[in-house]
Design a protein around this motif. Sequence first.
Motif, PDB file in Angstrom:
ATOM      1  N   MET A   1      16.231   5.207  -6.784  1.00 43.06           N
ATOM      2  CA  MET A   1      14.814   5.327  -7.384  1.00 43.06           C
ATOM      3  C   MET A   1      13.813   5.847  -6.356  1.00 43.06           C
ATOM      4  N   ALA A   2      13.054   6.706  -6.790  1.00 42.88           N
ATOM      5  CA  ALA A   2      11.995   7.421  -5.750  1.00 42.88           C
ATOM      6  C   ALA A   2      10.834   6.452  -5.687  1.00 42.88           C
ATOM      7  N   ASP A   3      10.318   5.976  -4.786  1.00 36.88           N
ATOM      8  CA  ASP A   3       8.938   5.345  -4.569  1.00 36.88           C
ATOM      9  C   ASP A   3       7.864   6.129  -5.099  1.00 36.88           C
ATOM     10  N   LEU A   4       7.106   5.684  -5.805  1.00 37.04           N
ATOM     11  CA  LEU A   4       6.078   6.361  -6.432  1.00 37.04           C
ATOM     12  C   LEU A   4       4.833   6.278  -5.779  1.00 37.04           C
ATOM     13  N   LEU A   5       4.737   5.471  -4.832  1.00 34.04           N
ATOM     14  CA  LEU A   5       3.349   5.247  -3.792  1.00 34.04           C
ATOM     15  C   LEU A   5       3.609   5.971  -2.522  1.00 34.04           C
ATOM     16  N   ASP A   6       2.707   6.701  -2.312  1.00 33.26           N
ATOM     17  CA  ASP A   6       2.582   7.184  -1.008  1.00 33.26           C
ATOM     18  C   ASP A   6       2.576   5.979   0.122  1.00 33.26           C
ATOM     19  N   ARG A   7       3.202   6.124   1.446  1.00 34.88           N
ATOM     20  CA  ARG A   7       3.132   4.964   2.353  1.00 34.88           C
ATOM     21  C   ARG A   7       1.503   4.659   2.726  1.00 34.88           C
ATOM     22  N   ARG A   8       0.764   5.678   2.684  1.00 37.12           N
ATOM     23  CA  ARG A   8      -0.822   5.174   2.976  1.00 37.12           C
ATOM     24  C   ARG A   8      -1.148   4.281   1.880  1.00 37.12           C
ATOM     25  N   GLN A   9      -0.790   4.531   0.795  1.00 42.58           N
ATOM     26  CA  GLN A   9      -1.340   3.564  -0.367  1.00 42.58           C
ATOM     27  C   GLN A   9      -0.964   2.176  -0.066  1.00 42.58           C
ATOM     28  N   ARG A  10       0.327   2.026   0.370  1.00 45.55           N
ATOM     29  CA  ARG A  10       0.954   0.969   0.803  1.00 45.55           C
ATOM     30  C   ARG A  10       0.255   0.030   1.944  1.00 45.55           C
ATOM     31  N   LEU A  11      -0.211   1.296   3.048  1.00 52.64           N
ATOM     32  CA  LEU A  11      -0.881   0.598   4.292  1.00 52.64           C
ATOM     33  C   LEU A  11      -2.066   0.315   3.928  1.00 52.64           C
ATOM     34  N   ALA A  12      -2.938   0.971   2.989  1.00 54.86           N
ATOM     35  CA  ALA A  12      -4.400   0.752   2.530  1.00 54.86           C
ATOM     36  C   ALA A  12      -4.129  -0.896   1.762  1.00 54.86           C
ATOM     37  N   ALA A  13      -3.540  -1.019   0.943  1.00 55.46           N
ATOM     38  CA  ALA A  13      -3.198  -2.341   0.638  1.00 55.46           C
ATOM     39  C   ALA A  13      -3.015  -3.508   1.428  1.00 55.46           C
ATOM     40  N   ALA A  14      -1.925  -3.288   2.273  1.00 58.57           N
ATOM     41  CA  ALA A  14      -1.653  -4.198   3.486  1.00 58.57           C
ATOM     42  C   ALA A  14      -2.834  -4.550   4.367  1.00 58.57           C
ATOM     43  N   LEU A  15      -3.790  -3.393   4.553  1.00 58.96           N
ATOM     44  CA  LEU A  15      -5.033  -3.757   5.427  1.00 58.96           C
ATOM     45  C   LEU A  15      -6.008  -4.486   4.758  1.00 58.96           C
ATOM     46  N   CYS A  16      -5.882  -4.309   3.440  1.00 61.57           N
ATOM     47  CA  CYS A  16      -6.930  -5.117   2.547  1.00 61.57           C
ATOM     48  C   CYS A  16      -6.328  -6.560   2.652  1.00 61.57           C
ATOM     49  N   LEU A  17      -4.974  -6.903   2.406  1.00 53.16           N
ATOM     50  CA  LEU A  17      -4.544  -8.074   2.721  1.00 53.16           C
ATOM     51  C   LEU A  17      -4.719  -8.679   4.077  1.00 53.16           C
TER      52      LEU A  17
ATOM     53  N   PRO B   1       6.476  -2.253   3.818  1.00 52.98           N
ATOM     54  CA  PRO B   1       7.483  -2.472   4.520  1.00 52.98           C
ATOM     55  C   PRO B   1       7.767  -1.607   5.599  1.00 52.98           C
ATOM     56  N   GLY B   2       7.669  -2.121   6.993  1.00 53.48           N
ATOM     57  CA  GLY B   2       7.731  -1.343   8.160  1.00 53.48           C
ATOM     58  C   GLY B   2       6.465  -1.364   8.907  1.00 53.48           C
ATOM     59  N   VAL B   3       5.386  -1.731   8.302  1.00 54.72           N
ATOM     60  CA  VAL B   3       4.074  -1.629   9.037  1.00 54.72           C
ATOM     61  C   VAL B   3       4.265  -2.332  10.478  1.00 54.72           C
ATOM     62  N   THR B   4       3.603  -2.126  11.174  1.00 57.20           N
ATOM     63  CA  THR B   4       3.599  -2.743  12.588  1.00 57.20           C
ATOM     64  C   THR B   4       2.395  -3.198  13.037  1.00 57.20           C
ATOM     65  N   MET B   5       2.222  -4.202  13.713  1.00 57.50           N
ATOM     66  CA  MET B   5       0.900  -4.904  14.048  1.00 57.50           C
ATOM     67  C   MET B   5      -0.255  -3.961  14.829  1.00 57.50           C
ATOM     68  N   ASP B   6       0.234  -2.720  15.276  1.00 57.23           N
ATOM     69  CA  ASP B   6      -0.643  -1.814  15.950  1.00 57.23           C
ATOM     70  C   ASP B   6      -1.277  -1.035  14.799  1.00 57.23           C
ATOM     71  N   GLU B   7      -0.855  -1.082  13.596  1.00 58.73           N
ATOM     72  CA  GLU B   7      -1.213  -0.345  12.288  1.00 58.73           C
ATOM     73  C   GLU B   7      -2.641  -1.339  11.765  1.00 58.73           C
ATOM     74  N   ILE B   8      -2.413  -2.644  12.167  1.00 59.61           N
ATOM     75  CA  ILE B   8      -3.405  -3.443  11.442  1.00 59.61           C
ATOM     76  C   ILE B   8      -4.410  -4.009  12.448  1.00 59.61           C
ATOM     77  N   PRO B   9      -5.619  -3.731  12.277  1.00 66.68           N
ATOM     78  CA  PRO B   9      -6.563  -4.123  13.346  1.00 66.68           C
ATOM     79  C   PRO B   9      -6.738  -5.631  12.849  1.00 66.68           C
ATOM     80  N   THR B  10      -6.698  -6.468  13.996  1.00 72.38           N
ATOM     81  CA  THR B  10      -6.860  -7.729  13.808  1.00 72.38           C
ATOM     82  C   THR B  10      -8.083  -8.120  14.491  1.00 72.38           C
ATOM     83  N   ASN B  11      -8.980  -7.362  15.131  1.00 71.65           N
ATOM     84  CA  ASN B  11     -10.291  -7.959  15.736  1.00 71.65           C
ATOM     85  C   ASN B  11     -11.275  -8.380  14.706  1.00 71.65           C
ATOM     86  N   SER B  12     -11.401  -7.761  13.510  1.00 68.39           N
ATOM     87  CA  SER B  12     -12.254  -7.982  12.633  1.00 68.39           C
ATOM     88  C   SER B  12     -11.882  -7.814  11.170  1.00 68.39           C
TER      89      SER B  12
END
Length: 74
Positions: A1-17, A41-52
């Motif tokens: 089954m194909a993933d309907l979401l672009d990885r960037r959509q998932r990353l934006a959601a992860a960043l909000c969380l 899935p697969g997001v790395t800590m360098d993709e998530i700013p944790t400063n603020s």
Amino acid sequence: MADLLDRRQRLAAALCLAAIDLPANAVAAGRQLMQAASVCPGVTMDEIPTNSRREALTKARDILNELISEASAP
């Protein structure tokens, strides 16, 4: 089954969380990062700013603006 979401959509959601105010309880922050990782899935800590919180939300907005401009293009 194909993933309907672009990885960037998932990353934006992860960043909000992951956009939490600091200082934060380490256990609570860890749980929040786990929630973010489960959305992208697969997001790395360098993709998530944790400063603020602002930095993470700004990065999410930039990704969403990019996606919106691509969707608006003919």
